[in-house]
Scaffold this motif. Structure first.
Motif: not given
Length: 541
Positions: A385-393, A459-463
């Protein structure tokens, strides 16, 4: 006890001299460049324990004073060069151990003139003394002294005590010969006699092998010319009673916990005068002593485990301390109630240029394993999160970590959310309790969801996204809240959670509602509540 930073551990002074230094072969190794390779020794002398410096470069200290040789007293603080990070507290867990050893030694060597006391009275004197001194620190002395008494009574040459392990095998616990020398090797004893005694749960007494004609299977007896062999099971007595407390006919049942073995290359002239009753008394009382000592050891191990658990809980709490970011467009609060010293719930927050990110997670299971994984998971998510990575990643990386490292053994429910300055809220719910969106008097439960992380490698994830207005509250909880039980076994459930959130504008109101509902019933799972309140920049909070 050795203290190194935030860690503590008990040190067993199991030899003298007890060496301290940086070399790996020392009894106590302190890996610090200020500690000399051969730094100091702790030696046991008749007057007590002494700390002796071995010519160390940075010195050895007792209570802040540099010493060359110093007698140690209880609660002395010992330091070895590295004074700011590492020290030891001299506080023997069993302060009577030295006295115990001396007293048992006296009992072992006691000589009562013929006619003044019988062997059984002498044995009783020993057993009473051993009972009073029966602590974990003197178990070896109790076993050795028991062997010495048995050797004197039987005039045998060697004696051994074997204790029964959980798998039914026998472990050599103590051995000594008639000269008082310890015996560490049991290769030359009659194992067939030992096994027969254990299997039949009865004494195996062979006092004159020279007159026995059945020695075909007694290879050790023949090979080592053993003339006297005595094997006596150590029985722990158990008393069974009926419901009205009237003993049943077969109430006295004995469980074998070990075997007392003595042998000699000479026929024992004294054995016939000793009698079976005394040997059985030795076996019965010895089993009781050993069982009591084991209980003391178990209590000591439990105490140490609890101490280590407390230390682990302190470390986990420090690792999981949340420094809530201050942002002009949101107010964040969180609270956790653990049902055990350490648990698998955690929440965290980090502010980045993409917005305020919040995570709430619950690792499956409880106790040490869940806490260890929760700490690892928190660090992993926080760094992403600190690196700004997208939530899904982020959740994809976490899922890959779980499935590759733990192969389905553990999973976690995770709820990740990121609130932007303009009020846009993105969230990813991985098997977690549905969050609550409180908009004025309206309670909305967003239905979006994914599978927990760690269950499916592919598994794949959605936001999902929603728009918050000033004053809207986004509330995240773990299932310890909705599954809190009252004394009747009823769950708190979603309906009560929604009612509490609507009634109270703060998360304390939710915890108060849970506490009132449980009515003193202890929590069965960790309870965590996180509240994120949006406010338009410049508006009053």
């Amino acid at each position: 006890m050795l203290v190194q930073g935030n860690e503590q551990k008990n040190i067993v002074l199991n030899r003298t001299p007890f060496s301290v230094g940086r070399k790996v072969d020392k009894d106590l190794v302190i890996a610090d460049p200020r500690v000399s390779r051969d730094h100091a020794q702790i030696v046991l002398e008749p007057e007590g324990f002494f700390l002796v410096d071995q010519g160390s470069k940075h010195g050895t200290f007792v209570n802040g004073e540099r010493i060359q040789r110093q007698k140690l007293e209880r609660n002395d603080r010992l330091e070895f060069g590295a004074r700011d990070t590492t020290y030891a507290i001299f506080n023997p867990a069993h302060g009577t151990s030295n006295t115990a050893r001396e007293f048992l030694s006296q009992i072992s060597g006691i000589q009562i003139p013929q006619g003044e006391a019988t062997d059984l009275e002498k044995l009783t004197l020993f057993l009473e003394a051993a009972r009073k001194l029966n602590t974990a620190g003197v178990l070896d002395e109790i076993l050795m002294t028991m062997i010495e008494v048995t050797l004197r009574l039987t005039r045998a040459e060697r004696g051994y005590v074997f204790l029964k392990e959980d798998d039914g095998s026998l472990r050599l616990a103590a051995g000594r010969n008639s000269k008082g020398e310890p015996l560490l090797d049991d290769k030359t004893i009659s194992h067939s006699a030992l096994e027969e005694s254990l299997r039949s749960n009865s004494e195996f007494l062979l006092t004159d092998t020279g007159s026995s004609m059945d020695l075909a299977q007694r290879q050790s007896i023949v090979a080592y010319d053993l003339r006297t062999v005595i094997c006596i099971p150590l029985r722990k007595r158990q008393v069974q009673a009926t419901r009205d407390q009237t003993p049943a006919p077969n109430a006295n049942i004995s469980e074998v916990t070990g075997v007392l073995y003595v042998d000699s290359r000479f026929a024992s002239r004294e054995f016939s005068g000793v009698g079976h009753d005394i040997l059985r008394a030795i076996a019965t009382e010895a089993a009781s002593l050993i069982e009591n000592a084991r209980l003391v050891q178990a209590e000591e191990e439990a105490r140490r485990y609890q101490q280590e658990l407390t230390i682990a809980a302190t470390i986990q709490q420090r690792l999981m301390e949340v420094k809530i970011p201050e942002v002009p467009f949101a107010r964040l609060r969180g609270k956790n109630l653990s049902c055990k010293e350490i648990g698998g719930d955690f929440f965290d927050a980090v502010n980045t240029k993409e917005g305020l990110a919040v995570v709430l997670a619950d690792v499956s299971g409880k106790g040490v394993s869940a806490a260890l994984l929760a700490s690892t998971l928190q660090g992993m998510i926080y760094s992403h999160l600190s690196s700004g990575m997208p939530l899904l990643e982020v959740v994809t990386a976490v899922n890959r970590f779980f499935t590759e490292k733990l192969v389905g053994e553990k999973y976690a429910t995770v709820l990740l959310t990121r609130l932007r300055k303009d009020g846009e809220l993105e969230y990813v719910n991985c098997g977690h309790v549905q969050p609550l969106l409180v908009c004025g008097d309206e309670i909305i439960r967003p239905p979006h969801g994914n599978v927990p992380v760690g269950l499916l490698p592919d598994a794949t994830f959605e936001s999902a996204r929603c728009q918050l207005n000033s004053g809207d509250r986004f509330i995240l909880v773990t299932d310890g809240v909705t599954e809190a039980e009252n004394p009747k076994g009823d769950f708190f459930e979603d309906s009560r959670l929604e009612a509490a959130a609507a009634k109270s504008p703060t998360l304390e109101g939710i915890f108060s509602a849970v506490t009132e509902f449980c009515a003193g019933n202890p929590l069965s799972d960790d309870c965590t509540v996180v509240e994120l309140v949006y406010s338009t920049p410049g508006a009053a909070a």
